[in-house]
Design a protein around this motif. Structure first.
Motif, PDB file in Angstrom:
ATOM      1  N   GLN A 145       0.837  -1.194   0.000  1.00 52.12           N
ATOM      2  CA  GLN A 145       0.000   0.000   0.000  1.00 52.12           C
ATOM      3  C   GLN A 145       0.876   1.250   0.000  1.00 52.12           C
ATOM      4  OE1 GLN A 145      -3.531   0.165  -0.052  1.00 52.12           O
ATOM      5  NE2 GLN A 145      -3.256  -1.994  -0.552  1.00 52.12           N
ATOM      6  N   GLY A 146       0.492   2.205  -0.836  1.00 51.05           N
ATOM      7  CA  GLY A 146       1.272   3.431  -0.902  1.00 51.05           C
ATOM      8  C   GLY A 146       0.529   4.553  -1.578  1.00 51.05           C
ATOM      9  N   THR A 147       1.089   5.764  -1.452  1.00 53.07           N
ATOM     10  CA  THR A 147       0.498   6.976  -2.034  1.00 53.07           C
ATOM     11  C   THR A 147       1.519   7.642  -2.944  1.00 53.07           C
ATOM     12  OG1 THR A 147      -0.899   7.350  -0.093  1.00 53.07           O
ATOM     13  CG2 THR A 147      -0.500   9.230  -1.538  1.00 53.07           C
ATOM     14  N   TYR A 148       1.115   7.836  -4.208  1.00 49.32           N
ATOM     15  CA  TYR A 148       1.977   8.502  -5.181  1.00 49.32           C
ATOM     16  C   TYR A 148       1.353   9.851  -5.513  1.00 49.32           C
ATOM     17  CZ  TYR A 148       5.167   9.083  -9.121  1.00 49.32           C
ATOM     18  OH  TYR A 148       6.138   9.540  -9.964  1.00 49.32           O
ATOM     19  N   VAL A 149       2.132  10.922  -5.378  1.00 52.62           N
ATOM     20  CA  VAL A 149       1.640  12.277  -5.631  1.00 52.62           C
ATOM     21  C   VAL A 149       2.335  12.836  -6.865  1.00 52.62           C
ATOM     22  CG1 VAL A 149       1.376  14.607  -4.705  1.00 52.62           C
ATOM     23  CG2 VAL A 149       1.216  12.627  -3.165  1.00 52.62           C
ATOM     24  N   ASP A 152       3.090  17.978 -10.801  1.00 53.68           N
ATOM     25  CA  ASP A 152       2.606  18.931 -11.815  1.00 53.68           C
ATOM     26  C   ASP A 152       1.096  19.151 -11.721  1.00 53.68           C
ATOM     27  OD1 ASP A 152       5.161  19.214 -12.727  1.00 53.68           O
ATOM     28  OD2 ASP A 152       4.942  17.775 -14.375  1.00 53.68           O
ATOM     29  N   THR A 153       0.339  18.114 -11.463  1.00 55.98           N
ATOM     30  CA  THR A 153      -1.121  18.231 -11.460  1.00 55.98           C
ATOM     31  C   THR A 153      -1.715  18.283 -10.054  1.00 55.98           C
ATOM     32  OG1 THR A 153      -1.407  15.827 -11.523  1.00 55.98           O
ATOM     33  CG2 THR A 153      -1.249  16.980 -13.640  1.00 55.98           C
ATOM     34  N   GLY A 154      -0.961  17.863  -9.053  1.00 54.73           N
ATOM     35  CA  GLY A 154      -1.504  17.800  -7.706  1.00 54.73           C
ATOM     36  C   GLY A 154      -2.343  16.562  -7.459  1.00 54.73           C
ATOM     37  N   SER A 155      -2.504  15.717  -8.477  1.00 52.39           N
ATOM     38  CA  SER A 155      -3.270  14.486  -8.311  1.00 52.39           C
ATOM     39  C   SER A 155      -2.461  13.476  -7.507  1.00 52.39           C
ATOM     40  CB  SER A 155      -3.630  13.893  -9.673  1.00 52.39           C
ATOM     41  OG  SER A 155      -4.379  14.812 -10.436  1.00 52.39           O
ATOM     42  N   LYS A 156      -3.167  12.514  -6.922  1.00 57.64           N
ATOM     43  CA  LYS A 156      -2.459  11.470  -6.186  1.00 57.64           C
ATOM     44  C   LYS A 156      -3.199  10.148  -6.266  1.00 57.64           C
ATOM     45  CE  LYS A 156      -4.299  12.932  -1.670  1.00 57.64           C
ATOM     46  NZ  LYS A 156      -3.910  13.362  -0.304  1.00 57.64           N
ATOM     47  N   TYR A 157      -2.404   9.100  -6.293  1.00 58.01           N
ATOM     48  CA  TYR A 157      -2.910   7.729  -6.322  1.00 58.01           C
ATOM     49  C   TYR A 157      -2.711   7.130  -4.941  1.00 58.01           C
ATOM     50  CZ  TYR A 157      -2.986   2.695  -7.365  1.00 58.01           C
ATOM     51  OH  TYR A 157      -3.246   1.340  -7.366  1.00 58.01           O
ATOM     52  N   VAL A 158      -3.806   6.618  -4.362  1.00 62.27           N
ATOM     53  CA  VAL A 158      -3.753   6.017  -3.026  1.00 62.27           C
ATOM     54  C   VAL A 158      -4.312   4.611  -3.131  1.00 62.27           C
ATOM     55  CG1 VAL A 158      -4.465   6.215  -0.618  1.00 62.27           C
ATOM     56  CG2 VAL A 158      -4.136   8.283  -1.984  1.00 62.27           C
ATOM     57  N   GLY A 159      -3.452   3.618  -2.945  1.00 63.33           N
ATOM     58  CA  GLY A 159      -3.945   2.257  -3.060  1.00 63.33           C
ATOM     59  C   GLY A 159      -2.840   1.234  -3.182  1.00 63.33           C
ATOM     60  N   GLY A 160      -3.166   0.120  -3.890  1.00 61.36           N
ATOM     61  CA  GLY A 160      -2.275  -1.021  -3.959  1.00 61.36           C
ATOM     62  C   GLY A 160      -1.212  -0.910  -5.047  1.00 61.36           C
ATOM     63  N   TRP A 161      -0.098  -1.591  -4.794  1.00 61.12           N
ATOM     64  CA  TRP A 161       1.021  -1.683  -5.738  1.00 61.12           C
ATOM     65  C   TRP A 161       1.519  -3.123  -5.774  1.00 61.12           C
ATOM     66  CZ3 TRP A 161       3.047   2.763  -8.224  1.00 61.12           C
ATOM     67  CH2 TRP A 161       2.506   3.975  -7.789  1.00 61.12           C
ATOM     68  N   GLN A 166       0.873   0.154 -10.303  1.00 60.07           N
ATOM     69  CA  GLN A 166      -0.388   0.410  -9.612  1.00 60.07           C
ATOM     70  C   GLN A 166      -1.338  -0.762  -9.880  1.00 60.07           C
ATOM     71  OE1 GLN A 166      -1.582   4.113 -11.327  1.00 60.07           O
ATOM     72  NE2 GLN A 166      -0.051   5.325 -10.224  1.00 60.07           N
ATOM     73  N   GLU A 167      -1.728  -1.448  -8.815  1.00 59.14           N
ATOM     74  CA  GLU A 167      -2.569  -2.633  -8.975  1.00 59.14           C
ATOM     75  C   GLU A 167      -3.359  -2.888  -7.699  1.00 59.14           C
ATOM     76  OE1 GLU A 167      -1.933  -7.381  -9.931  1.00 59.14           O
ATOM     77  OE2 GLU A 167      -0.667  -5.896 -10.931  1.00 59.14           O
TER      78      GLU A 167
END
Length: 353
Positions: A145-149, A152-161, A166-167
């Motif tokens: 589990q991890g968070t990628y920010v 440039d866009t300020g978006s972030k992915y929060v979930g499984g790897w 990203q999975e």
């Protein structure tokens, strides 16, 4: 709301992670198997081994300043590479092991747990483009589990790897909306939903377009990467609660039942007025049906009635005046009668004499 499919395409167009660290930099630390390799200034044990605190200038130009045990880096130390990279942290038998910070020559940085020279456990990685990852690692890969920010866009992915990709279940958060669903190899797959800050949710799923399926069925054509399309199935809007203000309906907006009740009350008032007109000097008022519109909306049932006999101060004063005048007239009549009786008695006495 805009076309749902455009939202899905916007998700796919998010910039992918670019890890540009120098591969193998942290693994290029020179071995110090022989005591005569490079220059050493520090403590030694009785056997002449590097043991304790010391500084070493290695033949390849790297330097180490830290703890030794039996000529191996062991404990806390700082290793500096000639290309500008450096590691500050714990060692176990010449391997990075424990907590440490690695500064890469391209400007990236990893701070976290190490096991046998590998990023393993929890750690935070800052990439050269400003993106960051904070989460679990396994054998140098983002895994768990991890968070990628995305800087440039300020978006972030929060979930499984899984193995750096990203999975699994995750949430991709943007400035004014987010996507919740499953991911595979960095792309959303299957059922999911978009949640918009304006208060609505769009449910659907990512499917492979028919055109792409047709191309893959042709054996002569090379297999192309699957292109996923977002297909919306349901839109749910959240209704915000607002306080309701009770409004008294105007005569034109009154319900037919209320109009009938008012007409009946008016007819009853006219009947009372006609019967009251036969009594001289008596004033009457028509009865009014007053309706109370409750919270249940039952405006066709009167809650109470107002009496047709209303107290009038002027009428009461007039009645008192009339009563007073009657008493005075009776009194004067009695006095006149008494005077007349006296006069009759005097006349009778004179005649008797």
């Amino acid at each position: 709301m805009s076309e749902p499919s455009s939202e899905g395409e916007a998700e796919e167009s998010e910039p992918e992670e670019t890890e540009t660290e120098s591969e193998g930099t942290e693994d290029s630390e020179a071995e110090e198997a022989e005591d005569d390799l490079g220059e050493y200034d520090g403590e030694r044990n009785s056997a002449g081994e590097r043991h304790g605190r010391g500084k070493a200038q290695l033949p390849n130009g790297d330097t180490y300043d830290g703890e030794y045990e039996h000529s191996l880096r062991n404990g806390q130390g700082t290793y500096r590479f000639k290309n500008g990279a450096s590691y500050i942290g714990q060692y176990l038998q010449n391997k990075k092991h424990g907590h440490g910070v690695f500064f890469y020559p391209d400007g990236s940085k990893y701070e976290g747990s190490w096991v046998n020279d590998q990023r393993h456990g929890y750690g935070e990685y800052t990439y050269p483009n400003g993106d960051t990852y904070a989460g679990e690692w396994f054998n140098n890969d983002r895994h768990g589990q991890g968070t990628y920010v995305y800087k440039d866009t300020g978006s972030k992915y929060v979930g499984g790897w899984v193995n750096g990709n990203q999975e699994g279940e995750a949430e991709l958060i943007h400035l004014n909306h987010r996507y919740r669903g499953k991911f595979l190899n960095g792309n959303p797959v299957g059922q999911g939903k978009y949640v918009f800050d304006i208060g609505c949710e769009q449910h659907g799923e990512y499917i492979q377009s028919a055109e792409d399926k047709g191309e893959e069925e042709e054996e002569e054509e090379p297999l192309l990467p699957a292109v996923l399309k977002w297909k919306a199935t349901e839109i749910t809007k959240l209704t915000l609660w607002t306080p309701s203000v009770k409004k008294t309906p105007s005569p034109s907006e009154a319900s037919p039942a209320a109009a009938e009740a008012a007409a009946a009350a008016a007819a009853a008032g006219e009947a009372v007025e006609e019967t009251g007109g036969a009594v001289e000097g008596e004033e009457t008022m028509p009865a009014n049906g007053v309706t109370d519109e409750t919270a249940d909306g039952r405006d066709d049932e009167p809650s109470h009635e107002v009496s047709s006999e209303v107290f009038s101060p002027e009428k009461h004063a007039e009645e008192e005046d009339e009563g007073g005048r009657g008493e005075e007239e009776n009194k004067e009549a009695q006095e006149d009668q008494g005077t007349a009786n006296l006069e009759d008695k005097e006349d009778e006495s004179q005649e008797a004499e």
